[in-house]
Write an enzyme that holds these catalytic residues in place. Structure first.
Site, PDB file in Angstrom:
ATOM      1  N   HIS A  18      15.264  36.679  43.066  1.00  0.00           N
ATOM      2  CA  HIS A  18      15.436  36.705  41.311  1.00  0.00           C
ATOM      3  C   HIS A  18      13.874  35.703  41.285  1.00  0.00           C
ATOM      4  CE1 HIS A  18      16.978  33.294  38.744  1.00  0.00           C
ATOM      5  NE2 HIS A  18      16.667  33.465  40.072  1.00  0.00           N
ATOM      6  N   CYS A  37      11.540  28.090  40.754  1.00  0.00           N
ATOM      7  CA  CYS A  37      12.294  29.027  40.389  1.00  0.00           C
ATOM      8  C   CYS A  37      11.244  30.445  39.866  1.00  0.00           C
ATOM      9  CB  CYS A  37      13.318  28.882  39.565  1.00  0.00           C
ATOM     10  SG  CYS A  37      14.307  27.952  40.302  1.00  0.00           S
ATOM     11  N   HIS A  41      12.797  33.837  44.880  1.00  0.00           N
ATOM     12  CA  HIS A  41      14.035  33.153  45.887  1.00  0.00           C
ATOM     13  C   HIS A  41      15.220  33.955  45.560  1.00  0.00           C
ATOM     14  CE1 HIS A  41      14.589  31.214  41.819  1.00  0.00           C
ATOM     15  NE2 HIS A  41      15.574  30.871  42.261  1.00  0.00           N
ATOM     16  N   HIS A  43      20.004  33.599  44.811  1.00  0.00           N
ATOM     17  CA  HIS A  43      21.434  33.263  45.263  1.00  0.00           C
ATOM     18  C   HIS A  43      22.232  34.071  45.795  1.00  0.00           C
ATOM     19  CE1 HIS A  43      19.280  29.790  42.258  1.00  0.00           C
ATOM     20  NE2 HIS A  43      18.678  30.730  42.452  1.00  0.00           N
ATOM     21  N   ASP A  81      23.990  43.603  43.959  1.00  0.00           N
ATOM     22  CA  ASP A  81      24.325  42.987  45.446  1.00  0.00           C
ATOM     23  C   ASP A  81      22.924  43.080  46.037  1.00  0.00           C
ATOM     24  OD1 ASP A  81      25.615  41.173  47.236  1.00  0.00           O
ATOM     25  OD2 ASP A  81      25.686  43.235  48.077  1.00  0.00           O
ATOM     26  N   HIS A  82      22.275  42.264  47.224  1.00  0.00           N
ATOM     27  CA  HIS A  82      21.080  42.858  47.291  1.00  0.00           C
ATOM     28  C   HIS A  82      20.542  43.367  47.078  1.00  0.00           C
ATOM     29  CE1 HIS A  82      23.755  40.438  50.740  1.00  0.00           C
ATOM     30  NE2 HIS A  82      23.109  40.762  51.063  1.00  0.00           N
ATOM     31  N   GLU A 129      25.228  29.973  39.312  1.00  0.00           N
ATOM     32  CA  GLU A 129      24.172  30.278  40.623  1.00  0.00           C
ATOM     33  C   GLU A 129      23.879  29.736  41.537  1.00  0.00           C
ATOM     34  OE1 GLU A 129      19.864  31.255  38.739  1.00  0.00           O
ATOM     35  OE2 GLU A 129      19.871  29.581  38.697  1.00  0.00           O
TER      36      GLU A 129
HETATM   37 NI    NI Z   1      16.691  31.237  40.787  1.00  0.00          NI
END
Ligand code: NI
Length: 141
Positions: A18, A37, A41, A43, A81-82, A129
């Protein structure tokens, strides 16, 4: 005799990318606000959904956790996911995908499947997160 009320929780984990970026702010303002952020990047997220309800005296369960697992996998894991949350998940497009915003969106996704979750009441969605940062949403007030 009072019926015991118990909270039960299922957790699903997924990995996603995200970027925190608000279109109504300038590039400089976004960088100042979101810092690193603002850059793309990822998580390893954890999501917990908690249901509250009476323990069935016959089954010993509030609901079958398999049912909650199935709903969370279909509504959250399979969708996220992914994926790049900002662009790949239709119901997140146009939102700033902070943990808070994700928790609200996940609540709505699971709430739309209430008929699959028996008589239980959803009381909490937690989005984890990172090791140090997580949020709890307790539903619309
Ligand atoms: Ni983040």
């Amino acid at each position: 005799m009072t019926v015991p009320i118990v909270d039960i929780t299922h957790r699903e984990d997924f990995s996603a990318a995200h970027r925190l970026h608000c279109d109504s702010l300038s590039a400089e303002e976004n960088l100042a606000l979101y810092g690193p952020c603002n850059t793309l990047h990822g998580h390893n997220y954890g999501v917990e959904v908690t249901l509250r309800g009476p323990v069935d005296p016959v089954t010993g369960m509030v609901i079958n956790l398999v049912d909650l697992m199935r709903v969370m996998r279909e509504e959250i894991f399979d969708a996220c996911d992914h994926k790049f949350l900002n662009e790949d998940v239709p119901w997140l497009v146009g939102l700033v995908p902070t943990a808070e915003v994700l928790a609200i969106a996940f609540w709505d996704r699971v709430a739309a499947r209430r008929s699959d979750l028996g008589d239980s009441e959803m009381t909490r969605v937690r989005v984890i997160e990172s090791r140090n940062n997580f949020v709890d949403y307790h539903g619309p007030s």
